[in-house]
Scaffold this active site. Structure first.
Site, mmCIF file in Angstrom:
data_model
loop_
_atom_site.group_PDB
_atom_site.id
_atom_site.type_symbol
_atom_site.label_atom_id
_atom_site.label_comp_id
_atom_site.label_asym_id
_atom_site.label_seq_id
_atom_site.Cartn_x
_atom_site.Cartn_y
_atom_site.Cartn_z
ATOM 1 N N TYR A 3 -9.994 -0.041 2.961
ATOM 2 C CA TYR A 3 -9.514 -0.136 4.341
ATOM 3 C C TYR A 3 -9.075 1.214 4.892
ATOM 4 O O TYR A 3 -8.441 1.994 4.202
ATOM 5 C CB TYR A 3 -8.329 -1.108 4.434
ATOM 6 C CG TYR A 3 -8.734 -2.447 5.014
ATOM 7 C CD1 TYR A 3 -8.990 -2.571 6.368
ATOM 8 C CD2 TYR A 3 -8.866 -3.567 4.208
ATOM 9 C CE1 TYR A 3 -9.375 -3.793 6.907
ATOM 10 C CE2 TYR A 3 -9.259 -4.783 4.738
ATOM 11 C CZ TYR A 3 -9.507 -4.889 6.085
ATOM 12 O OH TYR A 3 -9.894 -6.092 6.615
ATOM 13 N N ASP B 240 0.789 -1.235 0.000
ATOM 14 C CA ASP B 240 0.000 0.000 0.000
ATOM 15 C C ASP B 240 0.822 1.286 0.000
ATOM 16 O O ASP B 240 0.487 2.226 -0.705
ATOM 17 C CB ASP B 240 -0.962 0.017 1.191
ATOM 18 C CG ASP B 240 -2.299 -0.650 0.860
ATOM 19 O OD1 ASP B 240 -2.617 -0.803 -0.335
ATOM 20 O OD2 ASP B 240 -3.035 -1.002 1.803
#
Lengths: 677, 677
Positions: A409, A321
């Site tokens: 998320y 990420d």
């Protein structure tokens, strides 16, 4: 009963900290708007910049200043040594090539400019992801596929996903895009439209592959709502509002980006890739009347989130990420009073957009004092006849928080400083699951022997199994730069014959200093050992090496096969703890170029050199790991799941450093007048 | 900016809850003063009671009511089924014998009376420990030894220590007593006078052994002070006072000893051995509009604190604190605003003294709402063009706290309830180290090859290595009494040939229901597995078994040899997690009679029967463990070191149970008027 006399102070605790100031910038200050503009202007002298010239800014940040220069500046009286040269490190995509440029601010020139010839691609910009998904939205075969499914194009949201790497020899800047369907839902990720493979080349900004392979059931919109304003009664469970009032105002002061609180002083900054960066954290030692170094620099280095469905629509979902999307770039504006409690102060995140001009995330970071009701230390002494002594010190800590929302998320990343000297790093996982549409609404429908790779969390909805690995880079300087890593194994000993004792055993500590990187790779949970970073050159008056000890949380290691591509790329998860010698170029555990990386520039590869690490400037790497089997409670939003670890002083101080803290009182009030009355 | 309109409510949040009430007692209510008096009176009809008759009350508590009767009472509408008979369970020491007596309250008679013929002795009373230490203080050979050391008798404090068991065939009620020297210090435990072996027979109340073996250096009083009022400037680090104000009052209600807060309801009680007892904890499920059971009963079962010095003055220090000394008996009065934050409500601990008459620990338990600045759940949805949604729910939890000070150590035991359904058990260790006097003041003086069994933490002072194991007994009733324990191992799979994927691996979950106790013994950290207590008879609408998952903390196992006496006695530490079928008599993991126990009545022994545990009423046992190598920071008082674990719903609810929680705001005020103005 408390006697308080205040009713007085007005403190405006919600304000953004000005990022401009008259004083010269601190060496770790993030680049300002002015500086970002300057970078663009300097580069513009050499290159035509902007997407239309295929010249895009993928990363603009502070060029890590020379550590020795920072330290000599920082340790000089009144900071009267010249600070290190201030420079920007820039990664651009220039007509299909990745270029690394260093711009010097005082001379206002490019002082280094080179083409990256290795593997992997730079972090994706928000702009190019938006351009790519807009492109797909207009792409006729895609529109045909949507229509064929009987869906309304206006209700389709296209999102971008990195592709990972699976042995390809060429790693063009391709992304996969994934469509979702709103039509009555604003919880985008819960209604994926599966079955299409849609690849966009970001450099060419064109759809290079489109394949409509199959259709899946579309999970219902019903039940996906999460906005309070749209939910229907009954509401609950009911919680009570609360007001925090600090009669003497907050305990921290922020000057520029230097935070001073209790016995701590540190620099707090924002980086578009790392999010929060803590630097030059030091703690005041009353015994010697000075600040002592603890953490030269600490920040999130990478995340790895592999999903556990090997099929076509899912196998590639193996995100790095921070490298793929930017953990700072994905930071969200924090909401006062909910994301951060009363008393929080906010700081913006400034970064360069794709065309090099400054962009801003308002309130990207908050700093607040945490009054959790914990006890810092206490003792009731009841052994002395006719005397009972109770001394209690309630705990207060200081938290710097950022929330990074990478698509579905939301990662809550907390850096917590305690007056006792501990620093705690915490990660909270919340947000929305990545889900996969299935025919099923009940487990009884699953075919015998079929692996659905997750849990049915709603009708036609599987929450797919996955991991979260979050690695922190912690350049510890325990009371100075030269440190050693001691593995203090606790070993069982038989009681010796020479001692007259009925005990048959005890344990003793067997400290071993790791000489090389290989000796410092730790899989947690296998044996009882204390992990301590010590300064072998500094001892307490009793001769103990000053140090900081790692108190780890529950540990998780990788479950992917070692020869699997995602695991090769994220090999930093192979151990929970690593120690490397300080190296200015080793910052991102999954590699500087994470998108489509091939694992040749990871912490695991650096560590293979097996360098000497005794009495050297060391960097500790720690991975918080979660294996996540989703449950129905995680739908449609997920209650926070938390993990973390603590660095705690061990023989760093001569005695309890909070022994002489004045007891604070955390009291109640009869009435309060709200802020804006 | 928040708009609040309150300035109103007065809520007296600091009051003791009355333990007497008109309503009939709840089956789990602790015995009241009236009931304790009644117990004594009933027993007095049969026996002459009190120390002068050698008839002493060692434990008086609630006789565990029949579970099926409690459940049928609890589940009846308006509780109109007759509650189970209310009875006291009493352990007395009667002229050298241990007697177990059950007194029935309605008939006011002894309904069971038997002599304990097994191993071990009951918990020590405070009174007999005080009598024993007073006896030693007057014992001439002891006084001579003190004088011979040149010490003032008036400054000597004698403390009591259990002896452990080291293979002796007879385990009389003997204790060792250890003298400490004040003379300028009130931190008793930091100035041990070593070298004497002093044994007192508690039943005969006489010194049965006295041996003055050697003299040790006496650590200095200087540096041991911990009272703020006596410490000298400079003070610090400086923290800020804070005021908490709840405009609508606190969120919890206490009726008798039933606590209702948010979606939780539970009974909160005090036991002289366990401390806090939580029972009948259930959570309101809005989807079905009713409370659902989670925890029938949960409490501390035992602690084990072995020290790691095998020599004569130390080998026996292997405490089973709850069984030896009573974790409720050693509870201290909690201080408002420091031990427990603003808004806390306090509850007294009532127990029977040695002569059977009621004694009280005022404010032994507190209950408070915790506003830690955490986020319950959040999501920023940024994928939808022209719409950015941020929804955040700040977390609030409810904590029930007790602090047990067993001599030098203060144990903070927290039971935390979260609206999301989680229950967290936490233990904080603080207080004062047990230390051993040595000649040394510096590590360089330690003889080559010598093991000092700890760390030099001050001049002539070694903080001795030790462990803390804290085991909780959790009688979980997940949505009903019949539950199973599922070990859901996460296993690596090679990507199958049948799937067209470049991925080489993934993990999948392989749930296995433990059929017997042996299959449910878990050493944590060895493999990736989820540990779930499910109700196999209850499924969600999607077919998932309703359950609660264990989220463990960092795990510690025993390091003593398996054949060592203390380890045999505390064999419950051999695994981190155990599951047993509910058995009314299996409550204390180190045995009902812990003092001088021989390990024949431990959880490990019960578990050896290897009973069936599938779809049965189960009890989970969890041990929080710490290996403690002291550091100088732990001197003269120790900053809290924390550990814990969480039970989290997993497919217990159909969806996120806090989705529809109204967002609370945790705001600041302009000014506040203190409570007692």
């Amino acid at each position: 009963m408390a006697r308080l006399h205040f009713i007085i102070l007005i403190f405006s605790s919600i304000f953004a900290i000005s990022s401009s100031s008259i004083r010269p910038p601190h060496p770790f200050d993030a680049l300002t708007r002015t500086e970002l503009k300057l970078v663009r202007n300097v580069i513009k002298k050499t290159y035509p910049v902007g997407p239309k010239y295929n010249f895009t800014f993928q990363y603009v940040g502070l060029n890590e200043p020379d550590k020795s220069l920072v330290l000599s500046w920082h340790s000089s009286p009144d900071l009267n040594v010249k600070p290190p040269p201030r420079q920007a490190f820039v990664i651009v995509r220039d007509n299909g090539k990745t270029r690394e440029i260093v711009v010097d601010f005082s001379s206002r020139v490019i002082i280094s400019d080179k083409i990256h010839v290795g593997k992997g691609n730079p972090t994706l910009t928000i702009d190019e992801q938006e351009a790519a998904t807009a492109l797909v939205h207009k792409f006729k075969p895609f529109r045909d596929s949507i229509r064929r499914r009987g869906l309304k194009l206006s209700e389709v949201v296209v999102t971008s996903s990195t592709m990972g790497w699976f042995g390809e020899t060429k790693t063009k800047r391709l992304i996969k895009t994934i469509p979702f369907y709103l039509n009555g839902s604003v919880n985008t990720y819960l209604r994926p439209i599966e079955g299409m493979t849609i690849i966009v080349n970001l450099d060419k900004m064109m759809v290079t592959k489109f394949k409509d392979r199959f259709t899946s059931p579309l999970p219902k919109a019903n039940g996906t709502e999460f906005r309070f304003s749209k939910l229907k009664p009954p509401f609950g469970p009911a919680l009570q509002n609360a007001v925090l009032f600090q009669p003497s105002g907050p305990g921290f002061k922020i000057e520029g980006h230097i935070v001073r609180w209790a016995n701590w002083e540190f620099h707090l900054s924002f980086d578009v890739r790392a999010g929060i960066v803590i630097s030059l954290a030091s703690i005041f030692d009353m015994d010697v009347n000075k600040y002592r170094q603890v953490l030269y620099k600490g920040h999130l280095s990478e995340m790895f989130i592999p999903y556990m469905d090997p099929t076509d629509d899912w196998y590639f979902i193996t995100y790095l990420d921070c490298g793929d999307f930017g953990c700072g770039q994905c930071a969200v504006s924090l909401e006062p009073y909910t994301d951060c409690p009363a008393g929080a102060v906010f700081m913006d995140g400034i970064f360069a957009g794709q065309d090099g001009t400054p962009a801003k995330i308002p309130n990207a970071i908050c700093i607040f004092e945490k009054y959790a009701g914990d006890i810092m230390w206490r003792h009731t002494e009841a052994e002395i006849p006719n005397l009972e002594i109770t001394e209690v010190r309630p705990d207060v800590s200081l938290v710097a928080r950022i929330v990074t929302t990478v698509g579905n998320y939301d990662y809550i990343v907390d850096y917590e400083f305690k007056p006792s000297g501990s620093i705690k790093m915490g990660v909270g996982l919340t947000g929305v699951l990545e889900i996969k549409p299935v025919e099923y609404i009940h487990t009884s429908e699953i075919k015998k022997g079929e692996d659905i790779h997750g849990t049915i969390v709603a009708d036609n909805t599987v929450g797919v199994n996955h991991d979260h690995f979050v690695i922190f880079r912690l350049d510890l300087d325990i009371d100075g730069s030269d440190n050693s890593f001691v593995r203090n194994e606790l070993v069982t000993k038989r009681a010796p014959e020479s001692v007259n004792t009925p005990r048959r055993s005890y344990w003793t500590s067997r400290p071993k200093t790791a000489k090389t990187e290989a000796e410092a790779r730790v899989k947690l949970g296998l044996k009882a050992e204390e992990l301590v970073v010590v300064n072998p050159n500094r001892k307490t008056k009793h001769g103990n090496e000053v140090g900081y000890r790692l108190l780890h949380g529950s540990a998780a290691g990788p479950l992917l096969a070692q020869d699997d591509y995602p695991q090769i790329r994220a090999a930093f998860t192979n151990y929970n703890v690593w120690i490397t010698p300080y190296n200015r170029s080793e910052v991102w555990a999954g590699g500087l170029y994470a998108d489509r990386s091939q694992g040749d520039d990871t912490l695991a590869v650096w560590s293979e050199r097996n360098r000497k690490i005794e009495n050297k400037d060391l960097v500790m790497w720690y991975t918080i790991g979660f294996h996540h089997v989703p449950s129905q409670e995680d739908y449609p939003t997920m209650p926070t799941l938390s993990g973390g670890f603590e660095l705690r002083p061990t023989n760093f101080f001569e005695r309890n450093p909070v022994l002489k803290t004045k007891p604070v009182k955390l009291t109640t009030a009869r009435k309060c007048i709200p802020k804006d009355d």
